[in-house]
Design an enzyme around this catalytic site. Structure first.
Site, mmCIF file in Angstrom:
data_model
loop_
_atom_site.group_PDB
_atom_site.id
_atom_site.type_symbol
_atom_site.label_atom_id
_atom_site.label_comp_id
_atom_site.label_asym_id
_atom_site.label_seq_id
_atom_site.Cartn_x
_atom_site.Cartn_y
_atom_site.Cartn_z
ATOM 1 N N ASN A 167 2.102 -2.239 5.799
ATOM 2 C CA ASN A 167 1.390 -2.695 4.599
ATOM 3 C C ASN A 167 2.458 -3.154 3.610
ATOM 4 O O ASN A 167 3.113 -2.325 2.983
ATOM 5 C CB ASN A 167 0.551 -1.536 4.026
ATOM 6 C CG ASN A 167 -0.114 -1.890 2.712
ATOM 7 O OD1 ASN A 167 -0.072 -3.055 2.282
ATOM 8 N ND2 ASN A 167 -0.724 -0.913 2.070
ATOM 9 N N LYS A 215 2.157 -4.531 0.863
ATOM 10 C CA LYS A 215 1.699 -4.412 -0.543
ATOM 11 C C LYS A 215 2.103 -5.662 -1.336
ATOM 12 O O LYS A 215 2.138 -6.750 -0.775
ATOM 13 C CB LYS A 215 2.237 -3.111 -1.163
ATOM 14 C CG LYS A 215 1.852 -1.882 -0.337
ATOM 15 C CD LYS A 215 2.094 -0.578 -1.051
ATOM 16 C CE LYS A 215 1.716 0.588 -0.141
ATOM 17 N NZ LYS A 215 1.847 1.879 -0.789
ATOM 18 N N HIS A 254 -7.792 1.423 0.402
ATOM 19 C CA HIS A 254 -6.467 1.999 0.120
ATOM 20 C C HIS A 254 -6.529 2.740 -1.220
ATOM 21 O O HIS A 254 -7.227 2.307 -2.144
ATOM 22 C CB HIS A 254 -5.408 0.900 0.073
ATOM 23 C CG HIS A 254 -4.020 1.438 0.097
ATOM 24 N ND1 HIS A 254 -3.425 1.946 -1.038
ATOM 25 C CD2 HIS A 254 -3.132 1.605 1.097
ATOM 26 C CE1 HIS A 254 -2.216 2.388 -0.712
ATOM 27 N NE2 HIS A 254 -2.011 2.190 0.569
ATOM 28 N N GLU A 281 -4.058 8.922 4.365
ATOM 29 C CA GLU A 281 -2.903 8.730 3.497
ATOM 30 C C GLU A 281 -3.026 9.639 2.272
ATOM 31 O O GLU A 281 -3.661 9.254 1.271
ATOM 32 C CB GLU A 281 -2.837 7.267 3.018
ATOM 33 C CG GLU A 281 -2.647 6.261 4.123
ATOM 34 C CD GLU A 281 -1.972 4.994 3.598
ATOM 35 O OE1 GLU A 281 -0.928 4.634 4.142
ATOM 36 O OE2 GLU A 281 -2.477 4.385 2.644
ATOM 37 N N GLY A 299 4.693 6.624 -1.325
ATOM 38 C CA GLY A 299 5.782 6.096 -2.144
ATOM 39 C C GLY A 299 6.555 7.166 -2.908
ATOM 40 O O GLY A 299 7.331 6.846 -3.814
HETATM 41 P P1 13P Z 1 4.739 4.334 1.644
HETATM 42 O O1 13P Z 1 5.050 4.277 3.117
HETATM 43 O O2 13P Z 1 5.609 3.405 0.843
HETATM 44 O O3 13P Z 1 4.690 5.704 1.134
HETATM 45 O O4 13P Z 1 3.263 3.724 1.471
HETATM 46 C C1 13P Z 1 2.252 4.215 2.282
HETATM 47 C C2 13P Z 1 1.070 3.347 2.123
HETATM 48 O O5 13P Z 1 0.434 3.343 1.089
HETATM 49 C C3 13P Z 1 0.703 2.467 3.242
HETATM 50 O O6 13P Z 1 -0.562 1.918 3.062
#
Ligand code: 13P
Length: 264
Positions: free
Chosen positions: A9, A11, A95, A167, A173
């Protein structure tokens, strides 16, 4: 046997040339011998460019979100029909950033899942609790309710088409990873909810992923659990080498689970 999958992802990261460079590098390394499936979800505006690069490769293209409407006066939204034009196969739905920053509700997410299925996308349906919910020992109950709301009124055949991603918000993050044991516990619970709403066979076929600070130095501990079918990866998906390490860890776990089924 469920095939492991690693989904990047991206983002709201990378510019066009960085995104193209990453896609070229991944395309060069992922091939028919790769034991895990691989998908990447770039920003909407780069779907066209990345779709062109990934043509003929073994990497699926995904989108990060989608409207539940097909067309009309919805300024700033992206329709499923538009995604079709770029060979998009998967769509991340629900998400936690969409839920928390853009106030998406369980009802919105349920509607989007239905629209995605209608247009033959694989929804990557995300769920996960906040830290305060986990600390109050309510993570299982919270995630169960999120899953039930997301799959409300779906037929068994529709449920079978989902990928679910657990998640935990406190792990996204932050560098804090949910232990493999804890993630597996929630993921088993999700599989049980799916079983109750479909059948044993279907629940054994639906892939359920872990996401939240997945990195090559912690993923081995997560992916060894037989109920965890891969990763939804943010930060670590932005660097080809790191992402490919995750793909290879998932591939190794797949091989091991074939030689020692249900080892953990
Ligand atoms: P990170 O791997 O940066 O923690 O993000 C996870 C996420 O939100 C994937 O959709």
């Amino acid at each position: 046997m469920r095939k492991k999958i690693i989904i990047g992802n991206w983002k709201m990261n990378l510019n066009l040339s960085e995104a193209q460079d990453l896609a070229f590098k991944l395309k060069g390394e992922v091939n028919t011998k790769t034991l895990a499936e691989v998908a990447v979800c770039p920003s909407f505006v780069y779907l066209s460019a990345i779709s062109n690069i990934l043509k003929g490769s073994n990497i699926y293209l995904g989108a990060q979100n989608m409207s539940n409407q097909e067309s009309g006066a919805f300024t700033g939204e992206i329709s499923p029909l538009m995604l079709k034009d770029f060979n998009v196969k998967m769509v991340i739905i629900g998400h936690s950033e969409r839920r928390q920053v853009f106030n998406e509700t369980d009802e919105d997410i349920n509607a989007k899942i239905k629209t995605a299925l209608k247009h033959e996308f694989t929804p990557i349906f995300c769920c996960g609790e906040e830290l305060k919910t986990r600390e109050a020992n309510k993570a299982e109950e919270f995630v169960k309710n999120q899953v039930l709301a997301g799959i409300k009124d779906l037929s068994k055949e529709q449920i079978e088409k989902l990928i679910v991603a657990y998640e935990p918000i406190w792990a996204i993050g932050t560098g804090k990873v949910c232990s493999g044991e804890d993630a597996n516990k929630i993921i088993k619970m999700i599989r049980n909810v799916i079983k109750e709403k479909s059948s044993v066979d279907i629940s054994e076929r639906v892939r359920i992923l872990y996401g939240g600070s997945v990195k090559s130095d912690n993923f081995n501990e997560t992916i060894k659990y037989s109920d965890i079918d891969g990763g939804l990866v943010g930060g670590a998906s932005l660097k080809a080498d790191e992402f490919l390490k995750l793909v290879s860890l998932a591939g190794n776990a797949h091989e091991q689970s074939q030689s020692h089924p249900a080892s953990v």
